[in-house]
Design a protein around this motif. Structure first.
Motif, mmCIF file in Angstrom:
data_model
loop_
_atom_site.group_PDB
_atom_site.id
_atom_site.type_symbol
_atom_site.label_atom_id
_atom_site.label_comp_id
_atom_site.label_asym_id
_atom_site.label_seq_id
_atom_site.Cartn_x
_atom_site.Cartn_y
_atom_site.Cartn_z
ATOM 1 N N VAL A 192 -9.493 -4.229 101.899
ATOM 2 C CA VAL A 192 -9.954 -3.460 100.737
ATOM 3 C C VAL A 192 -10.590 -4.402 99.722
ATOM 4 C CG1 VAL A 192 -9.266 -1.973 98.812
ATOM 5 C CG2 VAL A 192 -8.113 -1.779 101.019
ATOM 6 N N LEU A 193 -11.759 -4.022 99.222
ATOM 7 C CA LEU A 193 -12.407 -4.746 98.132
ATOM 8 C C LEU A 193 -12.405 -3.836 96.910
ATOM 9 C CD1 LEU A 193 -13.989 -7.310 97.226
ATOM 10 C CD2 LEU A 193 -16.078 -6.050 97.772
ATOM 11 N N ALA A 194 -11.597 -4.180 95.915
ATOM 12 C CA ALA A 194 -11.510 -3.385 94.691
ATOM 13 C C ALA A 194 -12.473 -3.933 93.649
ATOM 14 C CB ALA A 194 -10.082 -3.407 94.146
ATOM 15 N N VAL A 195 -13.202 -3.035 92.996
ATOM 16 C CA VAL A 195 -14.196 -3.416 91.989
ATOM 17 C C VAL A 195 -13.803 -2.815 90.648
ATOM 18 C CG1 VAL A 195 -16.639 -3.401 91.359
ATOM 19 C CG2 VAL A 195 -15.981 -3.405 93.780
ATOM 20 N N ASP A 196 -13.529 -3.685 89.679
ATOM 21 C CA ASP A 196 -13.177 -3.240 88.333
ATOM 22 C C ASP A 196 -14.375 -3.486 87.424
ATOM 23 O OD1 ASP A 196 -11.032 -2.477 86.277
ATOM 24 O OD2 ASP A 196 -11.744 -4.377 85.467
ATOM 25 N N LEU A 197 -14.845 -2.453 86.729
ATOM 26 C CA LEU A 197 -15.997 -2.569 85.838
ATOM 27 C C LEU A 197 -15.536 -2.760 84.403
ATOM 28 C CD1 LEU A 197 -18.284 0.240 87.291
ATOM 29 C CD2 LEU A 197 -18.132 -2.153 87.967
ATOM 30 N N GLY A 198 -16.184 -3.703 83.689
ATOM 31 C CA GLY A 198 -15.754 -3.988 82.323
ATOM 32 C C GLY A 198 -16.879 -4.494 81.450
ATOM 33 N N ILE A 199 -16.520 -4.917 80.225
ATOM 34 C CA ILE A 199 -17.497 -5.403 79.257
ATOM 35 C C ILE A 199 -17.682 -6.915 79.361
ATOM 36 C CG2 ILE A 199 -17.907 -5.792 76.791
ATOM 37 C CD1 ILE A 199 -18.651 -3.066 77.435
ATOM 38 N N ARG A 200 -16.573 -7.655 79.315
ATOM 39 C CA ARG A 200 -16.670 -9.116 79.350
ATOM 40 C C ARG A 200 -17.347 -9.567 80.640
ATOM 41 N NH1 ARG A 200 -14.473 -12.901 76.205
ATOM 42 N NH2 ARG A 200 -13.283 -11.297 75.121
ATOM 43 N N TRP A 201 -16.926 -8.964 81.752
ATOM 44 C CA TRP A 201 -17.605 -9.138 83.038
ATOM 45 C C TRP A 201 -17.977 -7.743 83.511
ATOM 46 C CZ3 TRP A 201 -18.637 -14.036 84.457
ATOM 47 C CH2 TRP A 201 -17.830 -15.053 83.927
ATOM 48 N N ILE A 202 -19.232 -7.533 83.887
ATOM 49 C CA ILE A 202 -19.652 -6.202 84.304
ATOM 50 C C ILE A 202 -18.869 -5.749 85.527
ATOM 51 C CG2 ILE A 202 -21.574 -7.110 85.677
ATOM 52 C CD1 ILE A 202 -21.492 -3.747 83.805
ATOM 53 N N ALA A 203 -18.462 -6.704 86.391
ATOM 54 C CA ALA A 203 -17.658 -6.353 87.556
ATOM 55 C C ALA A 203 -16.745 -7.515 87.926
ATOM 56 C CB ALA A 203 -18.539 -5.995 88.745
ATOM 57 N N THR A 204 -15.511 -7.175 88.299
ATOM 58 C CA THR A 204 -14.557 -8.146 88.825
ATOM 59 C C THR A 204 -14.053 -7.605 90.152
ATOM 60 O OG1 THR A 204 -13.857 -8.791 86.596
ATOM 61 C CG2 THR A 204 -12.395 -9.376 88.418
ATOM 62 N N THR A 205 -14.086 -8.435 91.194
ATOM 63 C CA THR A 205 -13.649 -7.980 92.508
ATOM 64 C C THR A 205 -12.445 -8.768 92.992
ATOM 65 O OG1 THR A 205 -15.129 -9.488 93.719
ATOM 66 C CG2 THR A 205 -16.003 -7.324 93.144
ATOM 67 N N VAL A 206 -11.579 -8.075 93.727
ATOM 68 C CA VAL A 206 -10.435 -8.695 94.382
ATOM 69 C C VAL A 206 -10.353 -8.112 95.786
ATOM 70 C CG1 VAL A 206 -7.932 -8.993 94.414
ATOM 71 C CG2 VAL A 206 -9.151 -9.060 92.246
ATOM 72 N N ASN A 207 -10.193 -8.965 96.775
ATOM 73 C CA ASN A 207 -10.114 -8.517 98.163
ATOM 74 C C ASN A 207 -8.692 -8.681 98.675
ATOM 75 O OD1 ASN A 207 -10.454 -8.537 101.200
ATOM 76 N ND2 ASN A 207 -12.579 -8.207 100.552
ATOM 77 N N SER A 208 -8.227 -7.725 99.448
ATOM 78 C CA SER A 208 -6.870 -7.800 99.980
ATOM 79 C C SER A 208 -6.692 -8.976 100.938
ATOM 80 C CB SER A 208 -6.500 -6.490 100.689
ATOM 81 O OG SER A 208 -7.375 -6.230 101.769
ATOM 82 N N ASN A 209 -7.804 -9.519 101.443
ATOM 83 C CA ASN A 209 -7.739 -10.708 102.289
ATOM 84 C C ASN A 209 -7.596 -11.991 101.484
ATOM 85 O OD1 ASN A 209 -7.879 -9.563 104.826
ATOM 86 N ND2 ASN A 209 -10.107 -9.652 104.931
ATOM 87 N N ASN A 210 -7.917 -11.915 100.190
ATOM 88 C CA ASN A 210 -7.928 -13.115 99.361
ATOM 89 C C ASN A 210 -7.670 -12.719 97.916
ATOM 90 O OD1 ASN A 210 -8.432 -15.478 97.960
ATOM 91 N ND2 ASN A 210 -10.360 -15.929 99.006
#
Length: 218
Positions: free
Chosen positions: A15-33
């Motif tokens: 799973v690759l989760a994408v969090d959208l925000g202001i400081r960073w337009i997108a932050t991703t975290v992968n269940s593999n890493n």
């Protein structure tokens, strides 16, 4: 011109989760890493530049010029968004991941502070980025789901208790955990999304490395 093609949906292994925000337009975290990736400071700089330029021109009543720079800003922003969305989709391809995006309803209600609201009202392009990611992903057969982001920015991904966001940091008064606030949001998105993964064996999700991702060392 519209182009269509039949695409076979890939079988995701993570799973690759994408969090959208202001400081960073997108932050991703992968269940593999569990190591996050942050995108993209350049967009904040560009949006800020054009905001102050428009305000300066408005004081001079140069309305025709404002319209011209608005068109230029959209082209520049779209170029940045295409690069970010392409990088995120490539990350998903490299890890055989499905992509998880947040439902963007209510983002204006959750934001606090004049600076935050000014950036939102200035058209921070969450919906456009989400659309770019989605169509690029589907073009190569990557599954995309959308889930609620409710309380993902307020909950400690380590202990599940309510915490505080202080600038770019998230602090949990219950367990004492401190981390990057966007990373915390992305991790909560990842935890919430794992219920959508195919089930194998005795009810375990097909998420290699998930235990490590949800309980990072240090």
């Amino acid at each position: 011109m519209t182009v269509e093609k039949e695409v076979e949906e890939r079988n995701p292994k993570s799973v690759l989760a994408v969090d959208l925000g202001i400081r960073w337009i997108a932050t991703t975290v992968n269940s593999n890493n569990p190591k996050p990736k942050f995108y993209d400071k350049e967009l904040r700089r560009v949006k800020g530049h054009y905001f102050y330029l428009r305000r300066s021109l408005a004081l001079k009543k140069a309305y025709k010029t404002i319209k011209k720079i608005g068109n230029k800003e959209r082209r520049v922003v779209n170029d940045i968004l295409h690069k970010i969305s392409r990088a995120i989709v490539n990350e998903a391809l490299e890890n055989d991941s499905m992509i998880v995006l947040g439902k963007l309803r209510g983002i204006r209600k959750n934001g606090k502070g004049r600076k935050f609201k000014r950036k939102l009202n200035n058209g921070f392009p969450y919906h456009r980025l989400s659309q770019f990611i989605e169509y690029k992903a589907r073009w190569v057969g990557i599954k995309v789901i959308k889930i609620s982001e409710r309380n993902t920015s307020k909950t400690c991904h380590r202990c599940g208790h309510r915490g505080l966001r202080v600038g770019s940091l998230f602090k949990c008064p219950h367990c004492g955990y401190v981390c990057n606030a966007d990373y915390n949001g992305a991790m909560n998105m990842l935890k919430r999304a794992t219920g959508y993964m195919p089930i194998a064996g005795a009810g375990r999700a097909l998420c290699p490395g998930l235990d490590t991702a949800l309980n990072p060392v240090g």
